[in-house]
Design a protein around this motif. Structure first.
Motif, PDB file in Angstrom:
ATOM      1  N   TRP A  36      64.597  89.240 -26.875  1.00  0.00           N
ATOM      2  CA  TRP A  36      64.715  90.602 -27.379  1.00  0.00           C
ATOM      3  C   TRP A  36      63.314  91.200 -27.405  1.00  0.00           C
ATOM      4  CZ3 TRP A  36      68.868  93.522 -28.063  1.00  0.00           C
ATOM      5  CH2 TRP A  36      70.108  92.912 -28.189  1.00  0.00           C
ATOM      6  N   TYR A  37      63.225  92.418 -26.897  1.00  0.00           N
ATOM      7  CA  TYR A  37      61.975  93.159 -26.855  1.00  0.00           C
ATOM      8  C   TYR A  37      62.185  94.465 -27.614  1.00  0.00           C
ATOM      9  CZ  TYR A  37      61.079  90.095 -22.817  1.00  0.00           C
ATOM     10  OH  TYR A  37      60.903  89.012 -21.977  1.00  0.00           O
ATOM     11  N   ARG A  38      61.099  95.076 -28.009  1.00  0.00           N
ATOM     12  CA  ARG A  38      61.215  96.380 -28.634  1.00  0.00           C
ATOM     13  C   ARG A  38      60.033  97.254 -28.236  1.00  0.00           C
ATOM     14  NH1 ARG A  38      60.255  94.833 -35.034  1.00  0.00           N
ATOM     15  NH2 ARG A  38      58.010  94.369 -34.905  1.00  0.00           N
ATOM     16  N   GLN A  39      60.279  98.552 -28.256  1.00  0.00           N
ATOM     17  CA  GLN A  39      59.239  99.520 -27.941  1.00  0.00           C
ATOM     18  C   GLN A  39      59.311 100.665 -28.931  1.00  0.00           C
ATOM     19  OE1 GLN A  39      59.203 101.058 -23.908  1.00  0.00           O
ATOM     20  NE2 GLN A  39      57.033 101.569 -24.086  1.00  0.00           N
ATOM     21  N   ALA A  40      58.267 100.780 -29.716  1.00  0.00           N
ATOM     22  CA  ALA A  40      58.157 101.885 -30.666  1.00  0.00           C
ATOM     23  C   ALA A  40      57.436 103.049 -29.986  1.00  0.00           C
ATOM     24  CB  ALA A  40      57.387 101.431 -31.898  1.00  0.00           C
ATOM     25  N   PRO A  41      57.626 104.254 -30.485  1.00  0.00           N
ATOM     26  CA  PRO A  41      56.990 105.424 -29.873  1.00  0.00           C
ATOM     27  C   PRO A  41      55.487 105.266 -29.767  1.00  0.00           C
ATOM     28  CG  PRO A  41      58.634 106.100 -31.455  1.00  0.00           C
ATOM     29  CD  PRO A  41      58.500 104.614 -31.598  1.00  0.00           C
ATOM     30  N   SER A  84      66.242  92.361 -43.963  1.00  0.00           N
ATOM     31  CA  SER A  84      65.037  92.842 -44.655  1.00  0.00           C
ATOM     32  C   SER A  84      64.251  93.802 -43.772  1.00  0.00           C
ATOM     33  CB  SER A  84      64.152  91.670 -45.080  1.00  0.00           C
ATOM     34  OG  SER A  84      64.863  90.784 -45.919  1.00  0.00           O
ATOM     35  N   LEU A  85      64.972  94.732 -43.178  1.00  0.00           N
ATOM     36  CA  LEU A  85      64.355  95.642 -42.211  1.00  0.00           C
ATOM     37  C   LEU A  85      63.290  96.515 -42.853  1.00  0.00           C
ATOM     38  CD1 LEU A  85      67.514  96.462 -40.150  1.00  0.00           C
ATOM     39  CD2 LEU A  85      65.374  95.593 -39.207  1.00  0.00           C
ATOM     40  N   LYS A  86      62.228  96.748 -42.098  1.00  0.00           N
ATOM     41  CA  LYS A  86      61.106  97.555 -42.545  1.00  0.00           C
ATOM     42  C   LYS A  86      60.976  98.788 -41.652  1.00  0.00           C
ATOM     43  CE  LYS A  86      58.534  93.352 -43.767  1.00  0.00           C
ATOM     44  NZ  LYS A  86      57.268  92.602 -43.562  1.00  0.00           N
ATOM     45  N   PHE A  87      60.270  99.785 -42.155  1.00  0.00           N
ATOM     46  CA  PHE A  87      60.071 101.003 -41.378  1.00  0.00           C
ATOM     47  C   PHE A  87      59.456 100.677 -40.021  1.00  0.00           C
ATOM     48  CE2 PHE A  87      59.317 105.316 -40.420  1.00  0.00           C
ATOM     49  CZ  PHE A  87      58.062 105.397 -39.842  1.00  0.00           C
ATOM     50  N   GLU A  88      58.534  99.713 -40.003  1.00  0.00           N
ATOM     51  CA  GLU A  88      57.848  99.382 -38.759  1.00  0.00           C
ATOM     52  C   GLU A  88      58.725  98.645 -37.751  1.00  0.00           C
ATOM     53  OE1 GLU A  88      56.821  98.818 -41.860  1.00  0.00           O
ATOM     54  OE2 GLU A  88      55.889  96.836 -42.078  1.00  0.00           O
ATOM     55  N   ASP A  89      59.953  98.327 -38.121  1.00  0.00           N
ATOM     56  CA  ASP A  89      60.892  97.756 -37.163  1.00  0.00           C
ATOM     57  C   ASP A  89      61.564  98.840 -36.329  1.00  0.00           C
ATOM     58  OD1 ASP A  89      61.863  95.416 -39.697  1.00  0.00           O
ATOM     59  OD2 ASP A  89      60.547  95.046 -37.986  1.00  0.00           O
ATOM     60  N   THR A  90      61.327 100.077 -36.670  1.00  0.00           N
ATOM     61  CA  THR A  90      61.902 101.188 -35.926  1.00  0.00           C
ATOM     62  C   THR A  90      61.416 101.155 -34.477  1.00  0.00           C
ATOM     63  OG1 THR A  90      62.084 102.590 -37.881  1.00  0.00           O
ATOM     64  CG2 THR A  90      62.012 103.697 -35.742  1.00  0.00           C
ATOM     65  N   ALA A  91      62.373 101.121 -33.549  1.00  0.00           N
ATOM     66  CA  ALA A  91      62.040 101.023 -32.134  1.00  0.00           C
ATOM     67  C   ALA A  91      63.323 101.023 -31.324  1.00  0.00           C
ATOM     68  CB  ALA A  91      61.262  99.737 -31.850  1.00  0.00           C
ATOM     69  N   VAL A  92      63.161 101.121 -30.016  1.00  0.00           N
ATOM     70  CA  VAL A  92      64.273 100.865 -29.109  1.00  0.00           C
ATOM     71  C   VAL A  92      64.210  99.383 -28.760  1.00  0.00           C
ATOM     72  CG1 VAL A  92      65.345 101.397 -26.906  1.00  0.00           C
ATOM     73  CG2 VAL A  92      64.178 103.211 -28.195  1.00  0.00           C
ATOM     74  N   TYR A  93      65.323  98.700 -28.916  1.00  0.00           N
ATOM     75  CA  TYR A  93      65.383  97.262 -28.677  1.00  0.00           C
ATOM     76  C   TYR A  93      66.091  96.990 -27.348  1.00  0.00           C
ATOM     77  CZ  TYR A  93      63.656  96.230 -33.331  1.00  0.00           C
ATOM     78  OH  TYR A  93      62.860  96.131 -34.445  1.00  0.00           O
ATOM     79  N   TYR A  94      65.495  96.089 -26.587  1.00  0.00           N
ATOM     80  CA  TYR A  94      66.008  95.722 -25.278  1.00  0.00           C
ATOM     81  C   TYR A  94      66.161  94.204 -25.190  1.00  0.00           C
ATOM     82  CZ  TYR A  94      63.927 100.262 -23.976  1.00  0.00           C
ATOM     83  OH  TYR A  94      63.577 101.581 -23.909  1.00  0.00           O
ATOM     84  N   TRP A 105      65.496  96.793 -16.618  1.00  0.00           N
ATOM     85  CA  TRP A 105      65.771  97.027 -18.025  1.00  0.00           C
ATOM     86  C   TRP A 105      67.048  97.831 -18.228  1.00  0.00           C
ATOM     87  CZ3 TRP A 105      62.997  94.472 -21.548  1.00  0.00           C
ATOM     88  CH2 TRP A 105      61.736  93.995 -21.181  1.00  0.00           C
ATOM     89  N   GLY A 106      67.749  97.511 -19.310  1.00  0.00           N
ATOM     90  CA  GLY A 106      68.897  98.310 -19.696  1.00  0.00           C
ATOM     91  C   GLY A 106      68.439  99.539 -20.466  1.00  0.00           C
ATOM     92  N   ARG A 107      69.390 100.250 -21.057  1.00  0.00           N
ATOM     93  CA  ARG A 107      69.060 101.472 -21.789  1.00  0.00           C
ATOM     94  C   ARG A 107      68.478 101.181 -23.165  1.00  0.00           C
ATOM     95  NH1 ARG A 107      73.993 105.819 -20.735  1.00  0.00           N
ATOM     96  NH2 ARG A 107      73.704 105.993 -18.476  1.00  0.00           N
ATOM     97  N   GLY A 108      68.705  99.991 -23.670  1.00  0.00           N
ATOM     98  CA  GLY A 108      68.230  99.674 -25.006  1.00  0.00           C
ATOM     99  C   GLY A 108      69.138 100.241 -26.078  1.00  0.00           C
ATOM    100  N   THR A 109      68.842  99.887 -27.307  1.00  0.00           N
ATOM    101  CA  THR A 109      69.593 100.400 -28.447  1.00  0.00           C
ATOM    102  C   THR A 109      68.600 100.785 -29.539  1.00  0.00           C
ATOM    103  OG1 THR A 109      71.448  99.961 -29.951  1.00  0.00           O
ATOM    104  CG2 THR A 109      69.981  98.101 -29.486  1.00  0.00           C
ATOM    105  N   GLN A 110      68.769 101.980 -30.084  1.00  0.00           N
ATOM    106  CA  GLN A 110      67.802 102.523 -31.038  1.00  0.00           C
ATOM    107  C   GLN A 110      68.064 101.979 -32.439  1.00  0.00           C
ATOM    108  OE1 GLN A 110      65.127 104.957 -30.674  1.00  0.00           O
ATOM    109  NE2 GLN A 110      64.737 104.230 -32.753  1.00  0.00           N
ATOM    110  N   VAL A 111      67.029 101.433 -33.034  1.00  0.00           N
ATOM    111  CA  VAL A 111      67.062 101.018 -34.429  1.00  0.00           C
ATOM    112  C   VAL A 111      66.087 101.908 -35.191  1.00  0.00           C
ATOM    113  CG1 VAL A 111      66.520  99.187 -36.070  1.00  0.00           C
ATOM    114  CG2 VAL A 111      67.666  98.636 -33.910  1.00  0.00           C
ATOM    115  N   THR A 112      66.607 102.582 -36.187  1.00  0.00           N
ATOM    116  CA  THR A 112      65.773 103.451 -37.013  1.00  0.00           C
ATOM    117  C   THR A 112      65.887 102.994 -38.462  1.00  0.00           C
ATOM    118  OG1 THR A 112      66.132 105.312 -35.511  1.00  0.00           O
ATOM    119  CG2 THR A 112      65.273 105.817 -37.707  1.00  0.00           C
ATOM    120  N   VAL A 113      64.760 102.660 -39.047  1.00  0.00           N
ATOM    121  CA  VAL A 113      64.724 102.207 -40.430  1.00  0.00           C
ATOM    122  C   VAL A 113      64.063 103.295 -41.267  1.00  0.00           C
ATOM    123  CG1 VAL A 113      64.035 100.396 -42.030  1.00  0.00           C
ATOM    124  CG2 VAL A 113      64.507  99.839 -39.630  1.00  0.00           C
TER     125      VAL A 113
END
Length: 115
Positions: A36-41, A84-94, A105-113
């Motif tokens: 699992w990867y993630r990309q924050a803005p 225990s999600l934190k604000f800094e976990d906000t990102a698109v996860y792939y 890469w797929g489209r990913g799924t947005q996680v917003t905390v």
């Protein structure tokens, strides 16, 4: 033909939990370590967690103890249980392989905390 399809992301409050799912084609999933990867803005995509075919796991230090990666080889599915999600976990996860090659890469799924 979609080869990687992530789902499960949504808006959650700080401290909440989510379970992400990834449906992968057998050509990508079978016999390969997956991650699992993630990309924050404004930031580069980073590896969050990975799991080998034998079940050996790796976690980025920022998520260790809070996230759990798992796989279902019979269904070619990859999961990420997030707690225990934190604000800094906000990102698109792939999801993708965690090998020395990467599939498209797929489209990913947005996680917003949110707090």
């Amino acid at each position: 033909q979609v080869q990687l399809a992530e789902s499960g992301g949504e808006l959650v409050w700080t401290g909440g939990s989510l379970r992400l799912s990834c449906a992968a084609s057998s050509s990508i999933f079978s016999g390969n370590a997956m991650g699992w990867y993630r990309q924050a803005p404004g930031l580069q995509r980073e590896l969050v967690a990975s799991i080998t075919t034998r079940g050996t796991t790796y976690y980025h230090s920022s998520v260790r103890g809070r996230f759990t990666i798992s796989r279902d080889d019979a269904k070619n599915m990859l999961y990420l249980q997030m707690s225990s999600l934190k604000f800094e976990d906000t990102a698109v996860y792939y999801c993708n392989t965690a090998e020395d090659w990467i599939a498209d890469w797929g489209r990913g799924t947005q996680v917003t905390v949110s707090s």
